[in-house]
Design a protein around this motif. Structure first.
Motif, PDB file in Angstrom:
ATOM      1  N   LEU A   1       0.843  -1.073   0.118  1.00 21.39           N
ATOM      2  CA  LEU A   1      -0.132   0.138  -0.010  1.00 21.39           C
ATOM      3  C   LEU A   1       0.729   1.342  -0.037  1.00 21.39           C
ATOM      4  O   LEU A   1       2.001   1.378   0.519  1.00 21.39           O
ATOM      5  N   GLY A   2       0.395   2.494  -0.701  1.00 26.81           N
ATOM      6  CA  GLY A   2       1.227   3.581  -0.547  1.00 26.81           C
ATOM      7  C   GLY A   2       0.478   4.847   0.199  1.00 26.81           C
ATOM      8  O   GLY A   2      -0.477   4.487   0.492  1.00 26.81           O
ATOM      9  N   SER A   3       1.096   5.921   0.106  1.00 33.70           N
ATOM     10  CA  SER A   3       0.609   6.910   0.451  1.00 33.70           C
ATOM     11  C   SER A   3       0.943   8.372  -0.419  1.00 33.70           C
ATOM     12  O   SER A   3       1.845   8.278  -1.075  1.00 33.70           O
ATOM     13  N   ILE A   4       0.091   9.332  -0.214  1.00 37.50           N
ATOM     14  CA  ILE A   4       0.607  10.463  -1.097  1.00 37.50           C
ATOM     15  C   ILE A   4       0.581  11.664   0.180  1.00 37.50           C
ATOM     16  O   ILE A   4      -0.351  11.878   1.011  1.00 37.50           O
ATOM     17  N   ASN A   5       1.618  12.414   0.175  1.00 31.43           N
ATOM     18  CA  ASN A   5       2.038  13.346   1.161  1.00 31.43           C
ATOM     19  C   ASN A   5       2.159  14.583   0.499  1.00 31.43           C
ATOM     20  O   ASN A   5       2.958  14.881  -0.270  1.00 31.43           O
TER      21      ASN A   5
ATOM     22  N   LEU B   1      -2.277  10.995   3.285  1.00 38.56           N
ATOM     23  CA  LEU B   1      -3.377  10.100   3.262  1.00 38.56           C
ATOM     24  C   LEU B   1      -2.563   8.742   2.752  1.00 38.56           C
ATOM     25  O   LEU B   1      -1.870   8.520   1.848  1.00 38.56           O
ATOM     26  N   SER B   2      -2.692   7.985   3.832  1.00 38.36           N
ATOM     27  CA  SER B   2      -1.982   6.483   3.759  1.00 38.36           C
ATOM     28  C   SER B   2      -2.970   5.344   3.378  1.00 38.36           C
ATOM     29  O   SER B   2      -4.474   5.663   3.241  1.00 38.36           O
ATOM     30  N   GLY B   3      -2.449   4.240   3.081  1.00 38.86           N
ATOM     31  CA  GLY B   3      -3.283   3.065   3.050  1.00 38.86           C
ATOM     32  C   GLY B   3      -3.859   3.027   1.643  1.00 38.86           C
ATOM     33  O   GLY B   3      -4.945   2.286   1.536  1.00 38.86           O
ATOM     34  N   LEU B   4      -3.047   3.611   0.715  1.00 35.95           N
ATOM     35  CA  LEU B   4      -3.783   3.611  -0.838  1.00 35.95           C
ATOM     36  C   LEU B   4      -3.303   2.503  -1.451  1.00 35.95           C
ATOM     37  O   LEU B   4      -2.209   1.871  -1.565  1.00 35.95           O
ATOM     38  N   ASN B   5      -4.140   1.987  -2.205  1.00 31.71           N
ATOM     39  CA  ASN B   5      -4.068   0.856  -3.277  1.00 31.71           C
ATOM     40  C   ASN B   5      -3.172   1.524  -4.185  1.00 31.71           C
ATOM     41  O   ASN B   5      -2.943   2.727  -4.534  1.00 31.71           O
ATOM     42  N   LEU B   6      -2.154   0.712  -5.035  1.00 32.63           N
ATOM     43  CA  LEU B   6      -1.415   1.192  -6.230  1.00 32.63           C
ATOM     44  C   LEU B   6      -2.306   1.578  -7.191  1.00 32.63           C
ATOM     45  O   LEU B   6      -3.259   0.828  -7.807  1.00 32.63           O
TER      46      LEU B   6
ATOM     47  N   VAL C   1       4.661   9.013  -1.840  1.00 29.92           N
ATOM     48  CA  VAL C   1       5.101   9.907  -2.566  1.00 29.92           C
ATOM     49  C   VAL C   1       4.850  11.341  -2.046  1.00 29.92           C
ATOM     50  O   VAL C   1       3.828  11.567  -1.377  1.00 29.92           O
ATOM     51  N   HIS C   2       5.560  11.932  -2.046  1.00 33.99           N
ATOM     52  CA  HIS C   2       5.813  13.354  -1.803  1.00 33.99           C
ATOM     53  C   HIS C   2       5.729  14.511  -2.729  1.00 33.99           C
ATOM     54  O   HIS C   2       6.264  14.333  -3.717  1.00 33.99           O
ATOM     55  N   VAL C   3       4.509  15.484  -2.609  1.00 32.53           N
ATOM     56  CA  VAL C   3       4.482  16.176  -3.607  1.00 32.53           C
ATOM     57  C   VAL C   3       4.283  17.703  -2.925  1.00 32.53           C
ATOM     58  O   VAL C   3       4.031  17.716  -1.886  1.00 32.53           O
ATOM     59  N   TYR C   4       4.653  18.759  -3.795  1.00 29.44           N
ATOM     60  CA  TYR C   4       5.024  20.021  -3.418  1.00 29.44           C
ATOM     61  C   TYR C   4       4.420  21.175  -4.032  1.00 29.44           C
ATOM     62  O   TYR C   4       4.861  22.138  -4.613  1.00 29.44           O
TER      63      TYR C   4
END
Length: 463
Positions: free
Chosen positions: A43-47, A133-138, A177-180
């Motif tokens: 599982l992934g996350s978007i930060n 947001l954590s616990g994301l499906n690919l 993944v970290h986005v700015y």
């Protein structure tokens, strides 16, 4: 068919998107195609890191050593999975990547064809300016900025895609993944002015609060005007509140119980959003009840929009003119009447209407407390006309004073004298005539008495 060439196009577009401060994909086409080592069980996350810093180099989806400054707390984003035929894209497969590539690198909304969006989840940046947001499906996700929080954001970030995982230059996959995304902040400006119509202390003093409000791509969250009156200034009323010259109605704003704050309601904020770049104007009525030592009444106002504040003061200046009425022997004279003028007489005649009238009191005084001007104008010139002298006195040949200069915070005193006329000494004709007649009368009476005695004596001798 999923090919290295197609992935290359996808990644090239993702790099262009990253230049705007958001991450999508960052690996080269060759690395992405050759790895083949995506872990589909992860599982992934978007930060999301939110700031008002100027855009820099494109990110690669990894976390930077330090977030750009200044950070923005309280900004809300919604994150939605991209669906194809109602099913989330599976980026652990070549087919999932082909479907993602077909959308391009910049979202075109609403999605069309077999594409749609799944259930949205909202995240809000914390005190560090980060929302996770954590616990994301690919899969592929659409990120949309939806709420500014207490930030005066000029333009919200354009919606952008984020892939989970995100390919790296070293052939690895980044699942967190970290986005700015960056924002430009608006600036607000309040200008407070005071009219110079008031002439005497106690007259109505009108203050106008004008706030320049820029257009915003996000709805405004809050708008508040604060005006706490200084000592010596008394509240009368908030006369009006308007947006772009259009008056607001009662339901568009509220006034605090102590009359110091005006707050736009949801209805008022909706009108503010719809006005674009505009001006919010509030008109406040007051009166001065006491002159401070320096003669300055300074009233400061503050506007706060989405947590960002600006303030501006305005000043009205006051001073005092005192007349002392007496005669030539310094005797205090009540009852003299005067008129006050702001312009010099012409050929002995008044110019304009009198600002005020007054009658000298038992101390021989007339006191006028005066508004002299606003801001840096703290001096005014006056002329006084005596219209009626006290009983028993006469007006001077020239009943006008000279030019009287009154300065802010000072008492200008002017002594005005009257002459009491004295008549000439009249001859004492009445008293002298009476005395002469009295003496003559007594003489005559003596003569008469002597005659009577002589007559009696003769009569005795005859007998």
């Amino acid at each position: 068919m999923f090919t290295e060439q197609k992935i290359g196009k996808l990644l090239a577009g993702a790099s262009a998107l990253a230049l705007a401060g958001v991450g999508f994909l960052g690996a080269t086409a060759a690395n992405a195609a050759e790895t083949g080592n995506i872990d589909g069980s992860k599982l992934g996350s978007i930060n999301i890191h939110k700031s008002a810093a100027a855009p820099g180099e494109a990110g690669d989806g990894t976390e930077l050593p330090a977030d750009p400054q200044p950070i923005l707390e309280g900004v809300t984003f919604t994150i939605q999975p991209v669906l194809h035929d109602g099913v989330e894209l599976d980026l652990s497969t070549a087919e999932g990547w082909e479907l993602a590539e077909a959308l391009g690198t910049t979202p075109t909304l609403p999605l069309t064809g077999d594409y749609s969006l799944g259930t949205s989840q909202a995240v809000t940046t914390d005190v560090n300016g980060v929302a996770t947001l954590s616990g994301l499906n690919l899969g592929l996700y659409l990120v949309t900025e939806t709420d500014s929080g207490n930030n005066l954001i000029k333009d919200k970030s354009a919606p952008f895609y984020v892939s989970v995982p995100n390919p790296q230059d070293n052939g690895q996959w980044n699942y967190d993944v970290h986005v700015y995304p960056k924002n430009t902040l608006n600036e607000i400006n309040i200008v407070k002015t005071v009219d110079d119509a008031a002439k005497l202390m106690g007259d109505t003093v009108t203050w106008t609060l004008e706030t320049e409000v820029p257009a915003s791509s996000l709805p405004y969250k809050s708008f508040k005007l604060t005006d706490v009156l200084p000592t010596g200034l008394e509240f009368i009323a908030w006369e009006s509140v308007s947006i772009g010259g259009t008056p607001l109605v009662a339901g568009d704003y509220t006034i605090s119980d102590d009359n110091t704050e005006i707050t736009l309601t949801a209805a008022g904020l909706l009108k503010l959003d719809g006005a674009g770049a505009t001006t919010v104007t509030a008109v406040l009525k007051t009166k001065v009840t006491a002159i401070p030592e320096d003669g300055k009444i300074t009233n400061d106002a503050t506007v706060t929009i989405n947590g960002t504040s600006d303030n501006d003061p305005a000043t009205t200046n006051l001073g005092t003119l005192k007349l002392i009425k007496m005669d030539e022997d310094q005797k205090i004279l009540p009852g003299a009447e005067f008129e006050l003028y702001a312009e010099a007489p012409v050929d002995g005649q008044p110019t304009g209407e009198p600002l005020a009238t007054g009658v000298s009191n038992e101390n021989g005084e007339i006191i006028w407390q005066l508004h002299l001007g606003i801001e840096g104008d703290a001096t005014e010139n006056y002329w006084v006309l005596e219209t009626k002298a006290p009983a028993g006195y006469v007006l001077p040949a020239n009943p006008w004073s000279g030019e009287l200069i009154v300065n802010g915070g000072e008492v200008t005193t002017n002594e005005v004298t009257n002459h009491k006329p004295v008549g000439p000494n009249l001859p004492m004709t009445g008293a002298q005539g009476t005395m002469l007649f009295s003496i003559a009368g007594v003489g005559l009476m003596g003569v008469a008495a002597g005659g009577a005695l002589l007559q009696r004596r003769r009569a005795r001798q005859g007998n």
